[in-house]
Design a protein around this motif. Structure first.
Motif, PDB file in Angstrom:
ATOM      1  N   ALA A 157      35.321 -51.824  50.997  1.00 33.32           N
ATOM      2  CA  ALA A 157      34.893 -51.535  52.372  1.00 33.32           C
ATOM      3  C   ALA A 157      34.430 -50.087  52.500  1.00 33.32           C
ATOM      4  CB  ALA A 157      36.025 -51.813  53.354  1.00 33.32           C
ATOM      5  N   VAL A 158      33.515 -49.721  51.594  1.00 31.70           N
ATOM      6  CA  VAL A 158      33.027 -48.343  51.549  1.00 31.70           C
ATOM      7  C   VAL A 158      31.978 -48.122  52.638  1.00 31.70           C
ATOM      8  CG1 VAL A 158      31.851 -46.619  50.162  1.00 31.70           C
ATOM      9  CG2 VAL A 158      33.484 -48.173  49.087  1.00 31.70           C
ATOM     10  N   LYS A 159      32.309 -47.319  53.633  1.00 30.37           N
ATOM     11  CA  LYS A 159      31.380 -46.939  54.694  1.00 30.37           C
ATOM     12  C   LYS A 159      31.360 -45.418  54.784  1.00 30.37           C
ATOM     13  CE  LYS A 159      32.074 -51.130  57.451  1.00 30.37           C
ATOM     14  NZ  LYS A 159      32.477 -51.689  58.770  1.00 30.37           N
ATOM     15  N   PRO A 160      30.297 -44.800  54.282  1.00 25.00           N
ATOM     16  CA  PRO A 160      30.273 -43.325  54.228  1.00 25.00           C
ATOM     17  C   PRO A 160      30.269 -42.677  55.605  1.00 25.00           C
ATOM     18  CG  PRO A 160      28.134 -44.237  53.650  1.00 25.00           C
ATOM     19  CD  PRO A 160      29.077 -45.391  53.724  1.00 25.00           C
ATOM     20  N   SER A 161      31.100 -41.665  55.745  1.00 23.28           N
ATOM     21  CA  SER A 161      31.081 -40.861  56.963  1.00 23.28           C
ATOM     22  C   SER A 161      30.102 -39.705  56.823  1.00 23.28           C
ATOM     23  CB  SER A 161      32.478 -40.314  57.259  1.00 23.28           C
ATOM     24  OG  SER A 161      32.955 -39.534  56.176  1.00 23.28           O
ATOM     25  N   GLU A 162      29.886 -39.296  55.565  1.00 22.91           N
ATOM     26  CA  GLU A 162      28.933 -38.231  55.253  1.00 22.91           C
ATOM     27  C   GLU A 162      28.297 -38.543  53.897  1.00 22.91           C
ATOM     28  OE1 GLU A 162      28.125 -35.539  56.990  1.00 22.91           O
ATOM     29  OE2 GLU A 162      29.677 -35.490  58.556  1.00 22.91           O
ATOM     30  N   THR A 163      27.086 -38.055  53.686  1.00 18.61           N
ATOM     31  CA  THR A 163      26.432 -38.202  52.390  1.00 18.61           C
ATOM     32  C   THR A 163      26.036 -36.817  51.887  1.00 18.61           C
ATOM     33  OG1 THR A 163      25.570 -40.406  52.915  1.00 18.61           O
ATOM     34  CG2 THR A 163      24.522 -39.221  51.110  1.00 18.61           C
ATOM     35  N   LEU A 164      26.481 -36.494  50.684  1.00 14.32           N
ATOM     36  CA  LEU A 164      26.199 -35.194  50.081  1.00 14.32           C
ATOM     37  C   LEU A 164      25.141 -35.349  48.997  1.00 14.32           C
ATOM     38  CD1 LEU A 164      29.897 -33.959  49.680  1.00 14.32           C
ATOM     39  CD2 LEU A 164      28.357 -33.590  51.623  1.00 14.32           C
ATOM     40  N   ARG A 165      24.241 -34.386  48.906  1.00 18.00           N
ATOM     41  CA  ARG A 165      23.175 -34.429  47.918  1.00 18.00           C
ATOM     42  C   ARG A 165      23.464 -33.475  46.773  1.00 18.00           C
ATOM     43  NH1 ARG A 165      20.846 -39.105  49.241  1.00 18.00           N
ATOM     44  NH2 ARG A 165      20.501 -39.225  51.498  1.00 18.00           N
ATOM     45  N   PHE A 166      23.131 -33.921  45.567  1.00 15.95           N
ATOM     46  CA  PHE A 166      23.358 -33.074  44.401  1.00 15.95           C
ATOM     47  C   PHE A 166      22.416 -31.880  44.400  1.00 15.95           C
ATOM     48  CE2 PHE A 166      25.272 -36.965  42.543  1.00 15.95           C
ATOM     49  CZ  PHE A 166      26.480 -36.410  42.129  1.00 15.95           C
ATOM     50  N   HIS A 167      22.903 -30.804  43.833  1.00 17.93           N
ATOM     51  CA  HIS A 167      22.078 -29.606  43.640  1.00 17.93           C
ATOM     52  C   HIS A 167      21.252 -29.807  42.374  1.00 17.93           C
ATOM     53  CE1 HIS A 167      20.903 -25.397  43.696  1.00 17.93           C
ATOM     54  NE2 HIS A 167      21.240 -25.320  42.427  1.00 17.93           N
ATOM     55  N   GLY A 168      19.940 -29.774  42.496  1.00 17.31           N
ATOM     56  CA  GLY A 168      19.085 -29.969  41.333  1.00 17.31           C
ATOM     57  C   GLY A 168      18.865 -31.441  41.021  1.00 17.31           C
ATOM     58  N   ASP A 169      18.627 -31.736  39.743  1.00 16.33           N
ATOM     59  CA  ASP A 169      18.342 -33.099  39.284  1.00 16.33           C
ATOM     60  C   ASP A 169      19.592 -33.970  39.394  1.00 16.33           C
ATOM     61  OD1 ASP A 169      17.515 -35.402  38.067  1.00 16.33           O
ATOM     62  OD2 ASP A 169      17.285 -34.534  36.067  1.00 16.33           O
ATOM     63  N   PRO A 170      19.579 -35.007  40.246  1.00 17.18           N
ATOM     64  CA  PRO A 170      20.774 -35.848  40.409  1.00 17.18           C
ATOM     65  C   PRO A 170      21.208 -36.529  39.116  1.00 17.18           C
ATOM     66  CG  PRO A 170      19.208 -36.233  42.189  1.00 17.18           C
ATOM     67  CD  PRO A 170      18.499 -35.397  41.178  1.00 17.18           C
TER      68      PRO A 170
END
Length: 316
Positions: A157-170
């Motif tokens: 039941a994964v429901k993200p409250s926030e989404t973080l982006r990788f620094h540089g090439d994911p």
């Protein structure tokens, strides 16, 4: 600077960690916080020590040597790495500060949602998928495993409250996270292999048969020599893998360390059980704890076969 230039500091850290972990096989989160280990790699601006993975690897090795039951792997080693790999943001900075202070525990679903290390009792889960990191508060179901020193759980039941982006090439960042996880487990396996080698050599000196120590028998000498060679090779590979992780090099060294050290640990602990004779198979000896941990380590974050296949692709 290489990890060799910090040899004296690492030796002191290893000594302090060894003394603390020798007191109790189960180490709770507050103890890890008080020791300063949860914030080792957290930047100083967020209340951490600003250290590197080289210092974290020393703690991992000592936890393996003591067969410690703790939430250090999921809640500090992996979580801090993920947070350091993403772009700065309010939630990322807050989580780093709170992990360092011990205010929260954070786990990471890196490979699978079915067996997440140290997910039980955490305040949130970081799910690495599709080139980003989802911050979630999912449903958690314990997954009992043979190794009683580890705690794994299924996340649903994964429901993200926030989404973080990788620094540089994911893709590169995710590969580095996998390398780091593999190296941390390899360091743990190195520690438990060295512990079992030391215990076996000590036992062979005091256990007598036919009026003399069993360590004087050629078969026992050869077996101990094989154990020593395996641990020496494992240490060289783990040291190289740690330097690769610290330097951010995607050179395959962590896979070499994971494949060899984790396989060797199972062999070394198996020989230790055999050389302890009948007592080695008893519950009281404690060798079974190391054997079960070594067996789980061999599977966590890629089996030796999987890592060897990945390495083979580099030469095709």
């Amino acid at each position: 600077m290489t990890t060799r230039e910090f040899a004296e500091f690492h030796a002191e850290l290893r000594s302090v960690a060894g003394e603390l972990l020798a007191k109790d096989r189960t180490v709770e989160w507050p103890t890890l916080v008080d020791a300063g280990w949860t914030g080792l790699e957290v930047p100083e601006e967020f209340g951490g020590a600003g250290a590197s993975f080289a210092e974290t690897a020393v703690i991992c090795e000592e936890m393996g040597r003591a067969a410690t039951s703790s939430s250090y792997l999921g809640s500090a080693v992996l979580a801090v790495a993920v947070l350091n790999a993403v772009e700065p943001s309010d939630i990322r900075n807050r989580l780093l500060a709170e992990v360092a202070s011990g205010a929260v525990r954070v786990a990471v679903a890196l490979e699978s949602l079915d067996f997440v290390p140290d997910a039980e009792g955490t305040d949130c889960i970081l799910v690495v998928a599709d080139g980003s990191v989802a911050v979630t508060n999912p449903s958690i179901t314990a997954r009992p495993v043979l190794d009683e020193t580890r705690r794994l759980a299924a996340v649903s039941a994964v429901k993200p409250s926030e989404t973080l982006r990788f620094h540089g090439d994911p893709d590169a960042q995710v590969r580095k996270l996998h390398d780091r996880a593999a190296t941390a487990i390899a360091a743990d396996s190195l520690g438990l292999a060295e512990a079992m080698l030391a215990a076996t050599v000590s036992y062979a000196k005091v256990r007598h048969q036919f009026g003399q120590p069993i360590g004087s028998f050629q078969a026992v000498k050869h077996a101990c020599a094989d154990m020593l060679v395996q641990t020496k090779v494992a240490r060289q590979l783990v040291s190289a893998a740690v330097e690769a992780v610290v330097g951010g090099n995607l050179d395959g060294t962590p896979s070499m360390a994971k494949a060899y050290a984790c396989g060797a640990a199972v062999d070394v602990v198996g020989k230790a059980m055999q050389l302890h004779g009948g007592i080695g198979y008893t519950w009281e000896s404690g060798i079974h704890v190391y054997l079960k941990r070594a067996a789980l380590n061999r599977s966590l974050f890629g089996s030796p076969t999987a890592h060897r296949k990945a390495l083979a692709k580099r030469y095709r």
